[in-house]
Design a protein around this motif. Structure first.
Motif, PDB file in Angstrom:
ATOM      1  N   ASP A   1     -12.686  36.997  15.893  1.00  0.00           N
ATOM      2  CA  ASP A   1     -11.832  37.730  15.029  1.00  0.00           C
ATOM      3  C   ASP A   1     -11.835  38.986  15.479  1.00  0.00           C
ATOM      4  O   ASP A   1     -10.860  39.644  14.714  1.00  0.00           O
ATOM      5  CB  ASP A   1     -12.046  37.381  13.521  1.00  0.00           C
ATOM      6  N   GLY A   2     -12.376  39.534  16.205  1.00  0.00           N
ATOM      7  CA  GLY A   2     -12.180  40.726  16.957  1.00  0.00           C
ATOM      8  C   GLY A   2     -13.222  41.927  16.162  1.00  0.00           C
ATOM      9  O   GLY A   2     -13.124  43.015  16.586  1.00  0.00           O
ATOM     10  N   VAL A   3     -13.987  41.314  15.312  1.00  0.00           N
ATOM     11  CA  VAL A   3     -15.106  42.197  14.895  1.00  0.00           C
ATOM     12  C   VAL A   3     -16.038  42.787  15.805  1.00  0.00           C
ATOM     13  O   VAL A   3     -16.660  41.657  16.414  1.00  0.00           O
ATOM     14  CB  VAL A   3     -15.663  41.663  13.370  1.00  0.00           C
ATOM     15  N   ALA A   4     -16.639  43.816  15.969  1.00  0.00           N
ATOM     16  CA  ALA A   4     -17.753  44.152  16.880  1.00  0.00           C
ATOM     17  C   ALA A   4     -18.939  44.404  15.930  1.00  0.00           C
ATOM     18  O   ALA A   4     -18.787  45.097  14.912  1.00  0.00           O
ATOM     19  CB  ALA A   4     -17.411  45.373  17.568  1.00  0.00           C
ATOM     20  N   VAL A   5     -19.942  43.549  16.296  1.00  0.00           N
ATOM     21  CA  VAL A   5     -21.218  43.327  15.504  1.00  0.00           C
ATOM     22  C   VAL A   5     -22.428  44.480  16.308  1.00  0.00           C
ATOM     23  O   VAL A   5     -22.758  44.033  17.147  1.00  0.00           O
ATOM     24  CB  VAL A   5     -21.797  42.222  15.183  1.00  0.00           C
ATOM     25  N   MET A   6     -22.628  45.545  15.913  1.00  0.00           N
ATOM     26  CA  MET A   6     -23.729  46.485  16.366  1.00  0.00           C
ATOM     27  C   MET A   6     -25.243  46.003  15.915  1.00  0.00           C
ATOM     28  O   MET A   6     -24.965  46.284  14.649  1.00  0.00           O
ATOM     29  CB  MET A   6     -23.468  48.041  16.300  1.00  0.00           C
ATOM     30  N   HIS A   7     -25.990  45.809  16.660  1.00  0.00           N
ATOM     31  CA  HIS A   7     -27.385  45.450  16.221  1.00  0.00           C
ATOM     32  C   HIS A   7     -28.174  46.797  16.636  1.00  0.00           C
ATOM     33  O   HIS A   7     -28.425  46.964  17.762  1.00  0.00           O
ATOM     34  CB  HIS A   7     -28.107  44.260  16.567  1.00  0.00           C
TER      35      HIS A   7
ATOM     36  N   SER B   1     -24.673  40.484   4.860  1.00  0.00           N
ATOM     37  CA  SER B   1     -23.969  39.601   5.805  1.00  0.00           C
ATOM     38  C   SER B   1     -22.800  40.220   6.597  1.00  0.00           C
ATOM     39  O   SER B   1     -21.843  40.956   6.139  1.00  0.00           O
ATOM     40  CB  SER B   1     -23.886  38.184   5.724  1.00  0.00           C
ATOM     41  N   VAL B   2     -22.628  40.026   8.002  1.00  0.00           N
ATOM     42  CA  VAL B   2     -21.497  40.035   8.595  1.00  0.00           C
ATOM     43  C   VAL B   2     -20.186  39.582   8.034  1.00  0.00           C
ATOM     44  O   VAL B   2     -19.216  40.254   7.831  1.00  0.00           O
ATOM     45  CB  VAL B   2     -21.645  39.918  10.218  1.00  0.00           C
ATOM     46  N   ASP B   3     -20.251  38.400   7.809  1.00  0.00           N
ATOM     47  CA  ASP B   3     -19.309  37.528   6.976  1.00  0.00           C
ATOM     48  C   ASP B   3     -18.952  38.344   5.661  1.00  0.00           C
ATOM     49  O   ASP B   3     -17.660  38.121   5.368  1.00  0.00           O
ATOM     50  CB  ASP B   3     -19.460  36.267   6.955  1.00  0.00           C
ATOM     51  N   GLU B   4     -19.909  38.988   5.180  1.00  0.00           N
ATOM     52  CA  GLU B   4     -19.562  39.456   3.715  1.00  0.00           C
ATOM     53  C   GLU B   4     -18.707  40.876   4.218  1.00  0.00           C
ATOM     54  O   GLU B   4     -17.849  41.202   3.240  1.00  0.00           O
ATOM     55  CB  GLU B   4     -20.602  39.915   3.011  1.00  0.00           C
ATOM     56  N   ALA B   5     -18.967  41.654   5.339  1.00  0.00           N
ATOM     57  CA  ALA B   5     -18.430  42.799   5.591  1.00  0.00           C
ATOM     58  C   ALA B   5     -16.956  42.388   5.981  1.00  0.00           C
ATOM     59  O   ALA B   5     -16.137  43.121   5.659  1.00  0.00           O
ATOM     60  CB  ALA B   5     -19.201  43.349   6.785  1.00  0.00           C
TER      61      ALA B   5
END
Length: 111
Positions: A10-16, A103-107
């Motif tokens: 969906d285009g979200v970048a997740v930085m860990h 969570s990322v899904d919540e963000a």
């Protein structure tokens, strides 16, 4: 500090992030956020579960990232901060600006 980025469909970048987000490492974080925004990824989730220490430089880098993403029409969200990070955010009242989620899904909900 170690950092890696994954890209959701969906285009979200997740930085860990892993380690310390401080004066020494904040510049690398800012550069990565700038590169993501320049590459068209203005929605960024920053996962902080493994960040065991953050100082004012780290806070500044997060706020700078928030500003960059919002100027590009996106947003930066904090995901699952460690206890130390959450404490620093609460002491500075930044949890009101960078409201942490679990969570990322919540963000960034899919769909």
């Amino acid at each position: 500090m170690n950092q890696s980025t994954e890209f959701r469909a969906d285009g979200v970048a997740v930085m860990h992030l892993d380690g310390r987000l401080n004066m020494v490492t904040a510049a690398a974080f800012r550069e990565e956020v700038a590169a993501l925004v320049a590459g068209g990824h203005a929605r960024i989730a920053v996962e902080l579960t493994r960040v065991d220490f953050m100082d004012s430089s780290g806070l500044g880098a997060l706020v700078g990232g928030l500003k960059s993403t919002r100027q590009a029409g996106g947003d930066l969200r904090i995901v699952a901060p460690s206890e130390q990070v959450l404490m620093v955010m609460k002491l500075t009242n930044l949890e009101r600006v960078l409201s942490p989620v679990s969570s990322v899904d919540e963000a960034f909900p899919r769909g």
